[in-house]
Design a protein around this motif. Structure first.
Motif, PDB file in Angstrom:
ATOM      1  N   CYS A 252      38.663  28.586  32.919  1.00  0.00           N
ATOM      2  CA  CYS A 252      37.099  28.943  33.358  1.00  0.00           C
ATOM      3  C   CYS A 252      37.128  29.327  34.793  1.00  0.00           C
ATOM      4  N   CYS A 253      35.797  29.873  35.151  1.00  0.00           N
ATOM      5  CA  CYS A 253      35.613  30.249  36.620  1.00  0.00           C
ATOM      6  C   CYS A 253      36.027  29.406  37.442  1.00  0.00           C
ATOM      7  N   TRP A 254      36.761  29.605  38.473  1.00  0.00           N
ATOM      8  CA  TRP A 254      37.256  28.569  39.355  1.00  0.00           C
ATOM      9  C   TRP A 254      35.962  28.317  40.225  1.00  0.00           C
ATOM     10  N   ARG A 255      34.997  29.194  40.331  1.00  0.00           N
ATOM     11  CA  ARG A 255      33.702  28.700  41.247  1.00  0.00           C
ATOM     12  C   ARG A 255      32.806  28.085  40.631  1.00  0.00           C
ATOM     13  N   CYS A 256      32.410  28.706  39.349  1.00  0.00           N
ATOM     14  CA  CYS A 256      31.095  28.131  38.673  1.00  0.00           C
ATOM     15  C   CYS A 256      31.263  27.520  37.608  1.00  0.00           C
ATOM     16  N   ASP A 257      32.732  27.338  37.134  1.00  0.00           N
ATOM     17  CA  ASP A 257      33.172  26.639  35.816  1.00  0.00           C
ATOM     18  C   ASP A 257      32.657  27.238  34.704  1.00  0.00           C
ATOM     19  N   ALA A 258      32.140  28.461  34.757  1.00  0.00           N
ATOM     20  CA  ALA A 258      31.580  29.184  33.397  1.00  0.00           C
ATOM     21  C   ALA A 258      32.808  29.406  32.488  1.00  0.00           C
ATOM     22  N   GLU A 259      32.422  29.108  31.406  1.00  0.00           N
ATOM     23  CA  GLU A 259      33.526  29.464  30.153  1.00  0.00           C
ATOM     24  C   GLU A 259      32.953  30.638  29.462  1.00  0.00           C
ATOM     25  N   GLY A 260      34.125  31.339  29.116  1.00  0.00           N
ATOM     26  CA  GLY A 260      33.870  32.706  28.505  1.00  0.00           C
ATOM     27  C   GLY A 260      33.203  33.854  29.092  1.00  0.00           C
ATOM     28  N   SER A 261      32.965  33.749  30.437  1.00  0.00           N
ATOM     29  CA  SER A 261      32.534  34.851  31.326  1.00  0.00           C
ATOM     30  C   SER A 261      33.841  35.669  31.439  1.00  0.00           C
ATOM     31  N   PHE A 262      33.400  37.005  31.793  1.00  0.00           N
ATOM     32  CA  PHE A 262      34.834  37.855  32.240  1.00  0.00           C
ATOM     33  C   PHE A 262      35.150  37.653  33.382  1.00  0.00           C
ATOM     34  N   LEU A 263      36.390  37.208  33.556  1.00  0.00           N
ATOM     35  CA  LEU A 263      36.994  36.772  34.912  1.00  0.00           C
ATOM     36  C   LEU A 263      37.904  37.704  35.425  1.00  0.00           C
ATOM     37  N   ASP A 264      38.042  37.726  37.003  1.00  0.00           N
ATOM     38  CA  ASP A 264      38.871  38.760  37.621  1.00  0.00           C
ATOM     39  C   ASP A 264      39.727  37.671  38.700  1.00  0.00           C
ATOM     40  N   THR A 265      40.733  38.351  39.062  1.00  0.00           N
ATOM     41  CA  THR A 265      41.855  37.471  39.701  1.00  0.00           C
ATOM     42  C   THR A 265      41.495  37.570  41.296  1.00  0.00           C
ATOM     43  N   GLU A 266      41.381  36.372  41.963  1.00  0.00           N
ATOM     44  CA  GLU A 266      41.244  36.628  43.294  1.00  0.00           C
ATOM     45  C   GLU A 266      42.172  35.452  44.093  1.00  0.00           C
ATOM     46  N   PHE A 267      42.539  35.791  45.168  1.00  0.00           N
ATOM     47  CA  PHE A 267      43.432  35.060  46.078  1.00  0.00           C
ATOM     48  C   PHE A 267      42.542  34.231  46.949  1.00  0.00           C
ATOM     49  N   VAL A 268      42.572  32.854  46.732  1.00  0.00           N
ATOM     50  CA  VAL A 268      42.035  32.029  47.750  1.00  0.00           C
ATOM     51  C   VAL A 268      43.131  31.117  48.314  1.00  0.00           C
ATOM     52  N   ASP A 269      43.155  31.091  49.732  1.00  0.00           N
ATOM     53  CA  ASP A 269      44.102  30.265  50.365  1.00  0.00           C
ATOM     54  C   ASP A 269      45.652  30.589  49.839  1.00  0.00           C
TER      55      ASP A 269
END
Lengths: 290, 362
Positions: A252-269
């Motif tokens: 799920c989204c690392w930021r908002c915990d959404a399940e089922g949204s379209f996700l993108d890869t991001e590098f954080v730390d």
């Protein structure tokens, strides 16, 4: 500079006061609107139009821009996204151009916008009746991979001959067990023309089916527009015994915990995180939970 | 003074080079901005590829594009795209106020040859002397515009105008002209109008200089058909319009242009027994633009008469329609700099699923 030239320049779109509403002259807008009306009447059909040179480069949204500028009214509320992101560089540039030449208010909230110009995504929010979604289209013809020649593909479309495309899909399936189409998955519109949904991910393709909004597609470099009216069938080309496969996300989204949204890869730390590609939608969810 | 008879002691090379290095555009009139004075051919290239003759605007565009021709053309075209097109004006090659005319196919054509301003025969030695960019050659226009020589000659020989060099062959029925070109403004017409020869010639007139040169070159470096440059003219066309009130003919200005005519023998034309003809015209004075356009027009006109099963790029009008517009090519190529992470996510998803790596432009 001669006086005559200065006058010439002053009548052109050089200063803000010199702009026409929505930058384009009225005959250019009329041309685009006529083509769009035809497109709406014949869903999924590629309608050629006299694509103007715009103050953005060919291939950088000049088609979507012409569609937006030809249809926008002073009462509209504008949203522009690229990859789902309102702050993507080119989206910001396009939004500024449209906003400064029309004076319309802008928003990042897809629910508030009446007109949304997008590249590569459909907003995560379900859109509604009365909203217009304008897609920027790089390759307008779903048969391009069958033939590079417009004269050939025009004839195939006219005859409804999509055999070669089906064969392409069949060979994919026979060789690999699945279709190799990634984005831009070809769809049949209103049981008629086969159309590219523009390079949206497969995830977004079913979201065009029977959608309440008006979807307009503009290809500036290739000088064509097409449309999907509200509540129109948009069906991906798949064999009866094969399921259509959208992109799958196990997280799920690392930021908002959404399940089922379209996700993108991001590098954080230094760590890879999967985050919502629709940044405004994601931010709103976080604001609500906090 | 036909250029084939020119001797160095006649000073022709030096004079032609001096003319070519004068400040200002080809008619010798310097425009308000410096670039048209110092880099007239750069301004002409931008004007030619934009299809807009307004040297001061082109100069401004070059400066604002920091010398990037593609961007300068984009600025000029976008500026002109929203200006109204009030009317059209017809002219023909005979109406040109000729400043330079060479006829490589004919030693002494009716009307004569005029070397005019040209660096063609000047040695290509980089000049390291300080001073003006043009190496100390007087740049104050002391050389009279020798274009007047052409009209003077014509007048002296009782010619109302200098005839087209190919007129003689045309009268003898030796030319196979190909399809008739209608005047179509492709920039204001739907894309499928591009199949008309007239719209194609406009595409050639505004084609990207390097692309025109490269593809025309591939066709003359050893294909079946032999291309001969029949005529190259450089000069100015007066622009006349009908007065909206009186209906009378009014001159509203002039545009400089270069026009080339190429004949083609062999290849597709062989069965015809006549010469294929191609015409290329462009704004300004970048001559290889007009020559390349004429070569490609001749190839495509011949191919129309006798279509090939597998046409080469230089005779494939549909392919050229895709390849030659610099704005489309540069814009789409550089759009690769835009983010593609959503589409790339789709690609990676397919790879992860064991699909192949096929993708398409986005």
């Amino acid at each position: 500079m001669t006086t005559a030239l200065r006058e010439l320049l002053d009548t052109g779109p050089r200063t803000r006061s010199g702009y026409a509403f929505a930058y384009m002259d009225e005959s250019a807008k009329r041309e685009v609107r006529r083509a769009l009306l035809k497109g709406v009447c014949i869903p999924g059909h590629l309608v050629p139009f006299a694509s103007r040179e715009m103050p953005v480069a060919r291939g950088w949204g000049s088609g979507g821009l012409q569609v937006t500028l030809a249809t926008i009214t002073p009462k509209d509320v504008l949203k522009v996204i690229d990859q789902g992101d309102d702050q993507s560089m080119n989206a910001v540039g396009l939004r500024e151009l449209i906003a400064t030449t029309t004076g319309v208010p802008t928003t990042t909230d897809a629910r508030r916008a009446t007109l949304i110009q997008t590249r590569h995504r459909i907003p995560q929010d379900e859109l509604d009746e009365g909203q217009v979604l304008v897609f920027q289209v790089p390759v307008s013809d779903p048969l391009r991979r069958i033939s590079a020649r417009p004269s050939v593909t025009r004839r195939l479309h006219a005859e409804g001959d999509y055999t070669a495309l089906w064969l392409y899909l069949y060979e994919d399936t026979a060789r690999m067990g699945r279709s190799s189409f990634t984005h831009s998955y070809p769809v049949r519109v209103d049981d008629g023309y086969v159309m590219t949904p523009s390079p949206i991910p497969r995830y977004d393709v079913p979201r065009l089916h029977q959608a309440p909004q008006l979807s307009l597609f503009g290809a500036g470099r290739e000088a064509a527009v097409f449309a999907v009216p509200p509540y129109t069938d948009v069906v991906p080309l798949v064999f009866e015994d094969r399921a259509f496969e959208p992109e799958r996300f196990t997280e799920c989204c690392w930021r908002c915990d959404a399940e089922g949204s379209f996700l993108d890869t991001e590098f954080v730390d230094g760590r890879q995180r999967m985050v919502c590609s629709d940044t405004a939608w994601c931010a709103r969810r976080r604001a609500v939970t906090e | 003074m036909g250029y084939e008879t020119v001797r160095a002691d006649a000073g022709a090379i030096a004079t032609a080079a001096r003319l070519a290095q004068r400040k200002g555009s080809i008619d010798g009139s310097a425009s308000g901005l410096d670039l048209a004075g110092t880099l007239p051919l750069l301004v002409d290239q931008v004007a030619g590829e934009a299809g807009v003759w307004e040297p001061a605007v082109c100069s401004r565009a070059i400066e604002q594009a920091r010398g990037d021709v593609a961007r300068a053309v984009s600025l000029v075209r976008a500026w002109a795209a929203m200006l109204p097109r009030r009317t059209t004006s017809r002219t023909d090659i005979g109406q040109m106020r000729t400043l330079r005319r060479i006829t490589p196919a004919f030693r002494e054509p009716e009307g004569g040859q005029y070397l005019g301003a040209s660096l063609d025969y000047a040695q290509r030695l980089l000049d390291f002397d300080d001073g003006p960019v043009n190496g100390g050659v007087s740049s104050n226009g002391t050389v009279s515009a020798n274009g007047t020589a052409a009209s003077t000659y014509a007048a002296a020989h009782g010619l109302a105008q200098i005839p087209r060099a190919l007129d003689g062959l045309d009268r003898r029925g030796l030319l196979s002209p190909g399809p008739v070109a209608q005047a179509i403004d492709g920039s204001r017409a739907p894309a499928d109008a591009g199949r008309e020869r007239g719209a194609f010639e406009q595409l050639l007139a505004r084609g990207e200089t390097g692309a025109l040169t490269a593809i025309a070159y591939t066709s003359i470096r050893g294909t079946d058909a032999a291309a001969t440059l029949a005529e190259l003219r450089l000069g100015e066309f007066d622009v006349y319009i009908e007065h909206p009130d009186t209906g009378g003919r009014v001159r509203i200005g002039s545009v400089p242009a270069t026009v080339a005519e190429v004949v083609l023998y062999g290849g597709r034309q062989k069965a015809d027994g006549r010469l294929g003809v191609g015409v290329g015209a462009t704004l300004g004075s970048v001559e290889r633009r007009a020559i390349s356009a004429a070569v490609l027009d001749a190839n495509c006109a011949a191919a129309t008469c006798e279509p090939a099963v597998a046409p080469s790029p230089s005779e494939d009008q549909e392919f050229l329609g895709i390849a030659l517009d610099g704005q489309e090519a540069a814009g789409f190529l550089e759009h690769l700099k835009l983010p593609h992470h959503v589409t790339f996510t789709s690609v990676l998803d397919r790879i992860a699923a064991g699909g192949d790596h096929d993708d398409e432009d986005a």
